[in-house]
Motif scaffolding. Structure first.
Motif, PDB file in Angstrom:
ATOM      1  N   PHE A  39      64.789  32.478  -2.846  1.00  0.00           N
ATOM      2  CA  PHE A  39      63.584  32.749  -2.061  1.00  0.00           C
ATOM      3  C   PHE A  39      62.559  33.419  -2.975  1.00  0.00           C
ATOM      4  CE2 PHE A  39      61.342  34.846   1.559  1.00  0.00           C
ATOM      5  CZ  PHE A  39      61.135  33.708   2.321  1.00  0.00           C
ATOM      6  N   PRO A  40      61.273  33.100  -2.795  1.00  0.00           N
ATOM      7  CA  PRO A  40      60.272  33.698  -3.693  1.00  0.00           C
ATOM      8  C   PRO A  40      60.280  35.235  -3.634  1.00  0.00           C
ATOM      9  CG  PRO A  40      59.281  31.989  -2.314  1.00  0.00           C
ATOM     10  CD  PRO A  40      60.678  32.188  -1.819  1.00  0.00           C
ATOM     11  N   VAL A  41      60.009  35.839  -4.775  1.00  0.00           N
ATOM     12  CA  VAL A  41      59.883  37.294  -4.860  1.00  0.00           C
ATOM     13  C   VAL A  41      58.398  37.598  -5.018  1.00  0.00           C
ATOM     14  CG1 VAL A  41      60.466  39.358  -6.202  1.00  0.00           C
ATOM     15  CG2 VAL A  41      62.148  37.511  -5.917  1.00  0.00           C
ATOM     16  N   PHE A  42      57.821  38.189  -3.983  1.00  0.00           N
ATOM     17  CA  PHE A  42      56.369  38.393  -3.937  1.00  0.00           C
ATOM     18  C   PHE A  42      55.853  39.071  -5.206  1.00  0.00           C
ATOM     19  CE2 PHE A  42      52.696  41.029  -3.063  1.00  0.00           C
ATOM     20  CZ  PHE A  42      51.832  40.132  -2.452  1.00  0.00           C
ATOM     21  N   ARG A  43      56.562  40.117  -5.636  1.00  0.00           N
ATOM     22  CA  ARG A  43      56.087  40.904  -6.766  1.00  0.00           C
ATOM     23  C   ARG A  43      55.916  40.067  -8.034  1.00  0.00           C
ATOM     24  NH1 ARG A  43      58.717  43.986 -10.601  1.00  0.00           N
ATOM     25  NH2 ARG A  43      60.773  43.766  -9.659  1.00  0.00           N
ATOM     26  N   LYS A  44      56.699  38.993  -8.125  1.00  0.00           N
ATOM     27  CA  LYS A  44      56.654  38.201  -9.349  1.00  0.00           C
ATOM     28  C   LYS A  44      55.732  36.980  -9.228  1.00  0.00           C
ATOM     29  CE  LYS A  44      61.232  39.719 -10.751  1.00  0.00           C
ATOM     30  NZ  LYS A  44      62.647  39.388 -10.887  1.00  0.00           N
ATOM     31  N   LEU A  45      55.082  36.807  -8.068  1.00  0.00           N
ATOM     32  CA  LEU A  45      54.286  35.589  -7.861  1.00  0.00           C
ATOM     33  C   LEU A  45      52.863  35.751  -8.385  1.00  0.00           C
ATOM     34  CD1 LEU A  45      55.245  34.696  -4.177  1.00  0.00           C
ATOM     35  CD2 LEU A  45      56.120  33.663  -6.284  1.00  0.00           C
ATOM     36  N   PRO A  46      52.273  34.669  -8.891  1.00  0.00           N
ATOM     37  CA  PRO A  46      50.851  34.717  -9.239  1.00  0.00           C
ATOM     38  C   PRO A  46      49.991  34.818  -7.970  1.00  0.00           C
ATOM     39  CG  PRO A  46      51.746  32.505  -9.565  1.00  0.00           C
ATOM     40  CD  PRO A  46      52.897  33.386  -9.194  1.00  0.00           C
ATOM     41  N   TRP A  47      48.772  35.279  -8.153  1.00  0.00           N
ATOM     42  CA  TRP A  47      47.908  35.529  -6.986  1.00  0.00           C
ATOM     43  C   TRP A  47      47.613  34.272  -6.178  1.00  0.00           C
ATOM     44  CZ3 TRP A  47      46.590  40.025  -4.734  1.00  0.00           C
ATOM     45  CH2 TRP A  47      46.971  41.184  -5.422  1.00  0.00           C
ATOM     46  N   GLU A  48      47.463  33.149  -6.849  1.00  0.00           N
ATOM     47  CA  GLU A  48      47.173  31.902  -6.120  1.00  0.00           C
ATOM     48  C   GLU A  48      48.313  31.581  -5.163  1.00  0.00           C
ATOM     49  OE1 GLU A  48      46.926  32.279  -9.403  1.00  0.00           O
ATOM     50  OE2 GLU A  48      44.731  32.267  -9.501  1.00  0.00           O
ATOM     51  N   GLU A  49      49.544  31.809  -5.652  1.00  0.00           N
ATOM     52  CA  GLU A  49      50.713  31.523  -4.844  1.00  0.00           C
ATOM     53  C   GLU A  49      50.806  32.509  -3.680  1.00  0.00           C
ATOM     54  OE1 GLU A  49      52.354  28.984  -4.864  1.00  0.00           O
ATOM     55  OE2 GLU A  49      54.277  29.440  -3.888  1.00  0.00           O
ATOM     56  N   ARG A  50      50.456  33.752  -3.939  1.00  0.00           N
ATOM     57  CA  ARG A  50      50.453  34.751  -2.865  1.00  0.00           C
ATOM     58  C   ARG A  50      49.505  34.315  -1.752  1.00  0.00           C
ATOM     59  NH1 ARG A  50      50.314  40.407  -6.431  1.00  0.00           N
ATOM     60  NH2 ARG A  50      52.455  40.212  -7.167  1.00  0.00           N
ATOM     61  N   GLU A  51      48.300  33.907  -2.141  1.00  0.00           N
ATOM     62  CA  GLU A  51      47.306  33.468  -1.154  1.00  0.00           C
ATOM     63  C   GLU A  51      47.852  32.281  -0.348  1.00  0.00           C
ATOM     64  OE1 GLU A  51      44.402  34.392  -0.048  1.00  0.00           O
ATOM     65  OE2 GLU A  51      43.723  32.557   0.957  1.00  0.00           O
ATOM     66  N   ARG A  52      48.464  31.345  -1.050  1.00  0.00           N
ATOM     67  CA  ARG A  52      48.972  30.156  -0.367  1.00  0.00           C
ATOM     68  C   ARG A  52      50.055  30.530   0.658  1.00  0.00           C
ATOM     69  NH1 ARG A  52      52.746  26.572  -0.185  1.00  0.00           N
ATOM     70  NH2 ARG A  52      54.113  27.625  -1.669  1.00  0.00           N
ATOM     71  N   LEU A  53      50.961  31.420   0.236  1.00  0.00           N
ATOM     72  CA  LEU A  53      52.049  31.807   1.138  1.00  0.00           C
ATOM     73  C   LEU A  53      51.530  32.567   2.355  1.00  0.00           C
ATOM     74  CD1 LEU A  53      54.844  32.832  -1.389  1.00  0.00           C
ATOM     75  CD2 LEU A  53      54.915  30.934   0.225  1.00  0.00           C
ATOM     76  N   ILE A  54      50.530  33.422   2.145  1.00  0.00           N
ATOM     77  CA  ILE A  54      49.992  34.196   3.273  1.00  0.00           C
ATOM     78  C   ILE A  54      49.370  33.249   4.300  1.00  0.00           C
ATOM     79  CG2 ILE A  54      48.309  35.946   3.989  1.00  0.00           C
ATOM     80  CD1 ILE A  54      48.677  37.187   1.144  1.00  0.00           C
ATOM     81  N   GLN A  55      48.722  32.186   3.805  1.00  0.00           N
ATOM     82  CA  GLN A  55      48.117  31.232   4.753  1.00  0.00           C
ATOM     83  C   GLN A  55      49.205  30.501   5.542  1.00  0.00           C
ATOM     84  OE1 GLN A  55      45.098  31.747   5.388  1.00  0.00           O
ATOM     85  NE2 GLN A  55      44.995  33.069   3.577  1.00  0.00           N
ATOM     86  N   GLU A  56      50.371  30.353   4.923  1.00  0.00           N
ATOM     87  CA  GLU A  56      51.484  29.691   5.596  1.00  0.00           C
ATOM     88  C   GLU A  56      52.119  30.605   6.638  1.00  0.00           C
ATOM     89  OE1 GLU A  56      54.865  28.331   3.114  1.00  0.00           O
ATOM     90  OE2 GLU A  56      53.394  26.798   2.493  1.00  0.00           O
ATOM     91  N   ASP A  57      52.260  31.899   6.263  1.00  0.00           N
ATOM     92  CA  ASP A  57      52.933  32.861   7.132  1.00  0.00           C
ATOM     93  C   ASP A  57      52.357  34.238   6.791  1.00  0.00           C
ATOM     94  OD1 ASP A  57      54.587  34.668   8.379  1.00  0.00           O
ATOM     95  OD2 ASP A  57      56.451  33.996   7.405  1.00  0.00           O
ATOM     96  N   ASP A  58      51.692  34.863   7.754  1.00  0.00           N
ATOM     97  CA  ASP A  58      50.985  36.105   7.408  1.00  0.00           C
ATOM     98  C   ASP A  58      51.940  37.268   7.093  1.00  0.00           C
ATOM     99  OD1 ASP A  58      51.756  36.917   9.924  1.00  0.00           O
ATOM    100  OD2 ASP A  58      49.714  37.091  10.724  1.00  0.00           O
ATOM    101  N   ASN A  59      53.244  37.064   7.349  1.00  0.00           N
ATOM    102  CA  ASN A  59      54.204  38.094   6.934  1.00  0.00           C
ATOM    103  C   ASN A  59      54.228  38.293   5.415  1.00  0.00           C
ATOM    104  OD1 ASN A  59      55.207  39.014   9.397  1.00  0.00           O
ATOM    105  ND2 ASN A  59      56.512  37.205   9.588  1.00  0.00           N
ATOM    106  N   TRP A  60      53.754  37.305   4.681  1.00  0.00           N
ATOM    107  CA  TRP A  60      53.643  37.446   3.220  1.00  0.00           C
ATOM    108  C   TRP A  60      52.519  38.412   2.846  1.00  0.00           C
ATOM    109  CZ3 TRP A  60      57.130  36.216  -0.248  1.00  0.00           C
ATOM    110  CH2 TRP A  60      58.047  35.188   0.029  1.00  0.00           C
ATOM    111  N   GLY A  61      51.654  38.691   3.797  1.00  0.00           N
ATOM    112  CA  GLY A  61      50.538  39.602   3.516  1.00  0.00           C
ATOM    113  C   GLY A  61      50.813  41.008   3.997  1.00  0.00           C
ATOM    114  N   LYS A  62      52.023  41.250   4.491  1.00  0.00           N
ATOM    115  CA  LYS A  62      52.372  42.594   4.975  1.00  0.00           C
ATOM    116  C   LYS A  62      53.364  43.234   4.021  1.00  0.00           C
ATOM    117  CE  LYS A  62      51.853  41.124   9.773  1.00  0.00           C
ATOM    118  NZ  LYS A  62      52.633  40.644  10.917  1.00  0.00           N
ATOM    119  N   ILE A  63      52.902  44.216   3.269  1.00  0.00           N
ATOM    120  CA  ILE A  63      53.769  44.904   2.312  1.00  0.00           C
ATOM    121  C   ILE A  63      54.532  45.992   3.055  1.00  0.00           C
ATOM    122  CG2 ILE A  63      53.834  46.335   0.229  1.00  0.00           C
ATOM    123  CD1 ILE A  63      52.809  43.699  -0.589  1.00  0.00           C
ATOM    124  N   VAL A  64      55.837  45.926   3.031  1.00  0.00           N
ATOM    125  CA  VAL A  64      56.624  46.931   3.743  1.00  0.00           C
ATOM    126  C   VAL A  64      57.143  47.997   2.772  1.00  0.00           C
ATOM    127  CG1 VAL A  64      58.764  45.596   3.700  1.00  0.00           C
ATOM    128  CG2 VAL A  64      58.434  47.286   5.471  1.00  0.00           C
TER     129      VAL A  64
END
Lengths: 418, 483, 128
Positions: B372-397
């Motif tokens: 499974f992707p590790v957010f901390r290691k992802l490039p910013w473009e990928e982060r943006e793409r994942l957040i658009q897919e599921d906004d839980n990627w935009g919530k840092i716990v």
């Protein structure tokens, strides 16, 4: 691609410092202000500090934490400040670009001025290296405060608190009122870390034993805490052998100090002071890196939220004025002084100086040295490490020539409560 | 469960999961039983995570043989498990002329291209912070670092993906003869299997004794560790070994896969399952670390822990069939280098069972795990793409390790998934950073209860009774005399 | 929970909390007369109140139904008799309010007949 925006002022952290800074930037004429907060609500730690004691210095009225925060939130709502909650700033460059994420997406914000107000975090068991097992039931006091006051859970039933700082004392009362049994508060130093008033109203009122010159030297219990071992310590804080005893409990709360959160500051290569753990700042709370300001606990841990508000308001205004760099006095902590903030003096015409003493003392003299001579002295009756000494910069006759200035505190040491 | 399994594996540590993963390549019905609530909860959770190269194998031992055998599996494991071992290389540091002989031995044992004995100046070029008291150092380019949790869990997930059944939180208490098969007795019932593999780590000798086999009890040797903040990354780039005195590799300093620095372990006898740390032990680790890196920033310690080596007197692995149950295989004394040797052990176990009659028919439908992707290691473009897919990627716990709600939910809902806070920690690194759960401890128990549909008060840290929360507030039942 | 017992004793040692000095005060009590040694005039007033009628502002939480958070923080509108705080806590455990609640609103009046009200200190919105 991350969405790119530009802002006049970007404030990182929406606690008391960030809220006051954003507000004053807006009032000073900033065209756009973004306030980034990683939590789902503004206010930082204030909403969980449900006890009174906030606001006396700036409003002359005693408020609770949530009230203090909500006044600022309401004021912010009346401005054009864009408060972005649920937004975590993850990267910061020296060119003043903040990268952040929130549920809407990934953001890249370029700012003219950046105000750092990330606050601080609590020291942990790992940092203290308390030996023993690693069971459930060990909490920092602030985490326990959140669980009790916001989530509605006690951390446990039988509690030992390590550290006599204010959060620890206040949690002792809060937990007792909710029906938990606070078995004792253990303090490694020979004097109180928190305010006397909190000792009287949180500890004495409930007959909670407070042991000075003691610390926790072992955690027992594999699954959940079953006991802690406490030991007497010598003057350097080293446990003395033979004086250990076991105290049964299911919870250990740690109130053992706060650390400014400066991971982003380090990324942006902002020079940090080893004494405060935060950026070096001047009376405008401007850091040594142009365009960056730092206010509140990220710069140095303050004891009153009122002081945080005062310094954040200065930072907020200065971030809009964006005065050019200039030569400054450099303040150094001398004998008896733990920290001074600010550590740089631009003009010294207005603003404040906060001095945290190393020890509790009576008959105190604060001296300012320029090279070999004292150019200003101030006498005060008492000082404690828990209470910063606040001076008006304008009172002090700063030397004409910019240079190094040493601040020193002398007095008669006090032990115990008073 | 009434069905009859081909193989039951007892123990969900790295060895048990490696065996499950290896056997999952064949057409077999496999069950893994673990007494704790999660895999990777015993010996496997607390060790250096180092994949020792062939320079460090021990000749004339079973553990040495399986160590070497394991190394040939590394590339396949990386591919199939979608994980990457960090190829750091290592320096073994000699402090006197007498130690030089040992460095020579390592070099001869390894026969590794590029390995060499370095003069102090060359060693300092590679690692500027090491002690200037060194006499020489052996450079080994093949040493790797794994995350012990990541490896163990990836093996479990791959096994699950390929049909292995997992039952967690069920302790095996004995065995029963059932015609030609074995009945494995647990606290709550009985599971039947043609073949049984006991790789229960610290409990393995106890279980072997339960099956009537004559094996000495394990002697747990404890090792304590310090973990330094990620801010210290860059301090060391290679695994740093001292020249050992005695039977273990000594107190080493190593980078971890997540950018922390690990120091340890010392060596001390311990009571059964006593994983506490001691003041003396931590001091010894600190001193051992400072011998290699004099400026070691111990003030940057974020956590301390200890782990146990389940050792037998001859310090070798013992893998043997039960004398009473011919299809029950015991693995006892799997200590260091157990993590390194785990693939070799798995293959060896497969061979032993096969020789006794287990049919190994390779499956054509083996599924490759993708991590499974590790957010901390992802490039910013990928982060943006994942957040658009599921906004839980935009919530840092978790602020310190930058872990998102999406990753936490995945760790909870995957199989075998996390059911404890420590299980979450080992999968996605929450509570593992510098604040040690000071912030995410406010969110995780509630996110966990909500995601798994559990009562908040039932959330545990690791063991069944390690409840995280106390009673609810507002339960003050009597006024004046609560005590 | 047990508050410090305040029986009528001859001598008492108290710490003054009027200012940061935190003076130690020796108090002698005979019949209705209270004599204070150490400290200042303000301290003397504090001691007399503290001995005859100690009061504290109480801050705590209440259960709240359908709120975005499960608890709403509250405070007493003025200092409450200290010795009745345990009874007050027991009473407040039995209360539950409904979201939304607005900061500053009085949520309960005349607590335990003491003429002190209970005030909400944080706005809690209703959960959608």
């Amino acid at each position: 691609m991350p969405r790119s925006i530009r802002g006049d002022v970007v404030v990182i952290g929406g606690g008391p410092a960030g809220m006051a800074a954003a507000l004053s930037s807006w009032e000073a004429g900033a065209k756009s202000v973004f306030l980034l907060e990683r939590n789902e609500y503004l206010g930082g730690i204030l909403p969980q500090c449900i006890h009174p004691g906030f606001g006396l210095q700036i409003w002359g009225e005693e408020l609770t934490g949530p009230e203090y925060a909500e006044i600022f939130i309401e004021n912010l709502n009346r401005t054009g400040v864009e408060a972005m909650t649920d937004t975590a700033a993850l990267e910061l460059t020296p060119e003043r670009i903040v990268k952040a994420v929130n549920p809407q997406g990934a953001w890249e914000i370029k700012a003219n001025s950046i105000i750092l107000s990330m606050g601080c975090r609590e020291r942990t068991r790992g940092m203290l290296q308390i030996p023993g097992y690693r069971p459930a039931g060990i909490f920092t006091a602030g985490l326990a405060q959140y669980l009790v006051n916001i989530a509605g859970y006690l951390p446990g039933k039988d509690i030992v608190i390590l550290g006599s700082g204010d959060i620890g004392l206040i949690m002792a009362r809060r937990l007792t009122l909710e029906g938990a049994r606070v078995k004792m508060v253990v303090e490694i130093k020979n004097s109180l870390s928190g305010l006397v008033r909190n000792y009287v109203q949180c500890i004495q009122d409930f007959n909670i034993p407070l042991l000075f010159s003691h610390t926790v030297t072992e955690v027992r219990g594999k699954e959940r805490v079953e006991a802690v071992v406490i030991s007497e310590v010598d003057e350097e804080g080293n446990p003395l052998s033979g004086g250990e005893r076991e105290v049964e409990c299911d919870t250990l709360l740690l109130s053992v100090g706060l650390i400014p959160e400066n991971e982003l500051s380090r990324q942006a290569k902002i020079p940090l002071s080893p004494q405060t753990g935060g950026p070096w700042v001047d009376e405008d709370f401007s850091t040594d890196l142009e365009g960056f300001f730092a206010c509140g606990n990220v710069a140095s841990v303050f004891d009153l939220v009122d002081y945080v508000t005062l310094v954040a308001e200065r930072a907020g205004r200065a971030a809009v004025l964006a005065r050019p760099p200039q030569e400054k006095h450099i303040l150094r902590a001398g004998e008896g002084v733990h920290t001074v903030i600010p550590q740089r003096i631009r003009e010294g015409k207005d603003g404040f100086l906060f001095i945290r003493p190393q020890k509790s003392m009576k008959g105190v003299t604060v001296s300012f040295w320029e090279r070999e001579k004292i150019f200003y002295q101030k006498k005060i009756s008492i000082c404690r490490p828990s209470e910063m000494i606040k001076l008006d910069l304008a009172q002090i006759p700063w030397p004409q020539e910019k240079g190094e200035i040493k601040v020193e505190i002398k007095g008669t040491e006090i032990q115990g409560i008073s | 469960m009434n069905e009859e399994f081909d193989v039951i594996i007892i123990g969900g540590g790295v060895v048990g999961c490696a065996i499950a993963w290896y056997l999952a390549h064949f057409d077999l019905q496999i069950l893994l039983l673990e007494k704790e609530l999660d895999v990777c909860s015993g010996v496997s959770k607390a060790n250096t995570g180092i994949i020792h190269s062939r320079s460090y194998w021990t000749p004339h031992t079973l553990k040495g043989e399986l160590h070497l055998r394991s190394l040939s599996w590394i590339e396949q494991a990386e591919k199939e498990l979608d994980i990457e071992f960090l190829k750091t290389g290592a320096l073994t540091m000699a402090f006197s002329r007498d130690d030089l002989e040992f460095l020579q031995t390592l070099k001869e044992r390894g026969k590794i291209e590029g390995a060499q004995i370095l003069a102090p100046r060359e060693a300092h070029t590679l690692e500027p912070m090491i002690s200037d008291k060194i006499f020489a150092a052996y450079y080994d380019p093949e040493t790797r670092v794994a995350s012990p949790f990541e490896l163990n869990i990836a093996l479990a997930e791959s096994a699950f993906l390929n049909g292995v059944h997992f039952i967690l939180g069920q302790e095996v208490v004995g065995f029963e003869e059932e015609k030609s098969i074995v009945g494995v007795l647990t606290e709550n019932g009985k599971y039947l299997s043609r073949w049984v593999v006991n790789c229960a780590g610290l409990s393995s000798s106890y279980l072997a004794q339960k099956s009537g086999d004559n094996i000495p009890s394990l002697r747990p040797l404890r090792g304590e560790y310090l973990v330094l903040d990620r801010e210290c990354r860059g301090l060391v780039h290679h695994v740093l070994y001292p020249v050992p005195v005695g039977e273990t590799k000594g107190i080493l300093v190593s980078p971890t896969t997540d950018g922390n620095i690990l120091v340890g372990p010392n060596l001390e006898p311990a009571e059964d399952e006593d994983t506490s740390t001691t003041k003396e032990g931590l001091k010894e680790v600190e001193e051992g670390g400072k011998k290699l890196i004099p400026s070691l920033p111990v003030s940057q310690t974020i956590a301390t822990f200890s782990g146990l080596r389940p050792t037998l007197p001859d310090r070798d692995f013992h893998i043997f069939f039960s004398s009473r149950f011919p299809s029950l295989l015991h693995l006892v004394g799997i200590e260091s280098p157990g993590l390194t040797a785990s693939f070799g052990i798995a293959e060896y176990v497969g061979d032993l069972l096969h020789k006794r009659g287990l049919k190994l028919r390779e499956r054509s439908d083996f599924v490759i795990r993708s991590s499974f992707p590790v957010f901390r290691k992802l490039p910013w473009e990928e982060r943006e793409r994942l957040i658009q897919e599921d906004d839980n990627w935009g919530k840092i716990v978790c602020r310190c390790e930058e872990v998102t709600v999406a990753e936490v939910k995945h760790a909870l809902l995957s199989s075998p998934g996390a059911s404890t806070l420590d299980g979450l920690k080992r999968r996605v690194r929450v509570m593992m950073g510098r604040c040690q759960g000071g912030f995410c401890g406010m969110r995780l128990p509630f996110l966990m209860a909500e995601t798994l549909g559990l009562e908040e008060r039932r959330i545990v840290k690791s063991g069944r009774n390690s409840f995280y929360l106390g009673e609810e507030t507002k339960e003050v039942r009597s006024g004046a005399s609560l005590y | 929970m047990k508050l410090k017992e305040q029986k009528s004793r001859e001598f008492l040692e108290l710490i003054c909390i009027v200012c940061p000095l935190g003076c130690s005060l020796s108090v002698t009590k005979s019949d209705d007369r209270i004599r204070v040694r150490g400290g200042c005039k303000k301290g003397e007033k504090y001691v007399k109140e503290e001995i005859t009628n100690p009061r504290r502002v109480v801050t705590t939480t209440l259960r709240i139904k359908n709120g975005v958070w499960p608890r709403v923080p509250v405070r007493t509108s003025s200092p409450f008799p200290r010795d009745k705080i345990p009874e007050l806590m027991k009473f407040l455990s039995s209360l539950e309010v409904e979201a939304p609640q607005k900061r500053g609103e009085v949520i309960a009046k005349n607590l335990l007949g003491e003429g002190v009200d209970l005030v909400v200190t944080r706005t809690i919105e209703r959960k959608e």
